[in-house]
Design a protein around this motif. Structure first.
Motif, PDB file in Angstrom:
ATOM      1  N   ILE A  30     -63.165 -21.248  -0.506  1.00  0.00           N
ATOM      2  CA  ILE A  30     -64.036 -20.700  -1.545  1.00  0.00           C
ATOM      3  C   ILE A  30     -65.478 -20.992  -1.166  1.00  0.00           C
ATOM      4  N   ASN A  32     -57.265 -12.654  -9.619  1.00  0.00           N
ATOM      5  CA  ASN A  32     -57.717 -12.827  -8.237  1.00  0.00           C
ATOM      6  C   ASN A  32     -58.513 -14.107  -8.013  1.00  0.00           C
ATOM      7  N   ASN A  33     -59.066 -14.678  -9.081  1.00  0.00           N
ATOM      8  CA  ASN A  33     -59.890 -15.880  -8.931  1.00  0.00           C
ATOM      9  C   ASN A  33     -59.137 -17.160  -9.291  1.00  0.00           C
ATOM     10  N   CYS A  34     -57.819 -17.070  -9.431  1.00  0.00           N
ATOM     11  CA  CYS A  34     -57.001 -18.218  -9.810  1.00  0.00           C
ATOM     12  C   CYS A  34     -55.950 -18.471  -8.735  1.00  0.00           C
ATOM     13  N   TYR A  35     -55.888 -19.711  -8.242  1.00  0.00           N
ATOM     14  CA  TYR A  35     -55.034 -20.037  -7.109  1.00  0.00           C
ATOM     15  C   TYR A  35     -54.090 -21.188  -7.455  1.00  0.00           C
ATOM     16  N   CYS A  60     -56.337 -19.539 -17.222  1.00  0.00           N
ATOM     17  CA  CYS A  60     -56.874 -18.285 -16.680  1.00  0.00           C
ATOM     18  C   CYS A  60     -57.982 -17.705 -17.542  1.00  0.00           C
ATOM     19  N   ASP A 111     -68.640 -24.334 -11.064  1.00  0.00           N
ATOM     20  CA  ASP A 111     -68.264 -23.141 -10.298  1.00  0.00           C
ATOM     21  C   ASP A 111     -66.753 -23.035 -10.146  1.00  0.00           C
ATOM     22  N   VAL A 112     -66.100 -24.204 -10.032  1.00  0.00           N
ATOM     23  CA  VAL A 112     -64.659 -24.264  -9.800  1.00  0.00           C
ATOM     24  C   VAL A 112     -64.059 -25.281 -10.764  1.00  0.00           C
ATOM     25  N   LYS A 132     -65.743 -19.411 -12.454  1.00  0.00           N
ATOM     26  CA  LYS A 132     -65.674 -18.386 -11.415  1.00  0.00           C
ATOM     27  C   LYS A 132     -64.387 -18.497 -10.610  1.00  0.00           C
ATOM     28  N   TYR A 133     -63.966 -19.737 -10.325  1.00  0.00           N
ATOM     29  CA  TYR A 133     -62.744 -19.966  -9.565  1.00  0.00           C
ATOM     30  C   TYR A 133     -61.917 -21.036 -10.258  1.00  0.00           C
TER      31      TYR A 133
END
Length: 197
Positions: A88, A76-79, A48, A23-24, A53-54
């Motif tokens: 999250i 938006n899903n990359c931090y 990216c 998921d991450v 998902k994240y």
């Protein structure tokens, strides 16, 4: 929630094949070798585009061109975490980069002392003292970080930095994960780690 952890790819991310579903995905720093902007962009384009998902990353000591810099235009899903947190799906991730300038100035240790108690997954580049940190007869880990982890008790502490200590170590409250991908001579690839919370 399944989390794939990578660290210390040092520009060799394109060699990673068959990454598992999760998921991450988390990268805990040293995605470059020489610390150039070109290397950062190459990594971010790859990271990216990954089908997760994240995506979360922090900078390591090799990624020094990012010191005092902001990264604009991330999806938006990359931090990119820099002494900051992201929640999250009810799981709080907190990231501490490793910039030499911040270590010298004391900012790194101040940030470590201020990590929030509700952190579920701590992401640093450096390991805590005496945990997956031994190389050349020296423990390279941070005593301040060990004190912080003992205080916070996150479920997981994800890091890299010490290439010769890729592995997982169970603590009393925290599972420690060193996912340094390239080995100590920057040649062979070592395992990534898949965890679940």
């Amino acid at each position: 929630m399944k989390i794939l952890h990578l660290s210390d790819t040092h520009g060799q991310h394109n060699r990673l094949k068959g990454l598992p579903e999760a998921d991450v995905i988390v990268h805990s720093g040293d995605f470059t070798f020489g610390g150039s902007e070109r290397e950062v962009l190459d990594f971010l384009n790859w990271f990216c585009d990954l089908p997760y998902k994240y995506k979360i990353f922090i900078a390591g000591n090799h990624d020094d061109c990012l010191w005092n810099s902001e990264i604009d235009g991330l999806p938006n899903n990359c931090y990119g975490l820099r002494y900051s947190s992201v929640n999250i799906e009810g799981v709080k991730f907190h990231g501490i980069p490793m910039f030499v300038q911040d270590c010298v100035s004391g900012l790194n240790n101040t940030a470590i002392r201020n990590i929030s108690l509700d952190t579920d997954i701590l992401i640093t580049h450096c390991p805590p003292f005496e945990i997956l940190d031994f190389d050349d007869n020296i423990h390279y880990g941070s005593k301040e970080l060990l004190t912080a982890v003992e205080r916070i008790r996150p479920h997981y502490h994800l890091f890299g930095h010490i290439h010769s200590n890729n592995g997982v170590e169970e603590g009393g409250f925290t599972t420690f994960v060193n996912s340094a991908i390239v080995n100590e001579i920057y040649g062979d690839l070592q395992p990534w780690h898949l965890i679940e919370i």
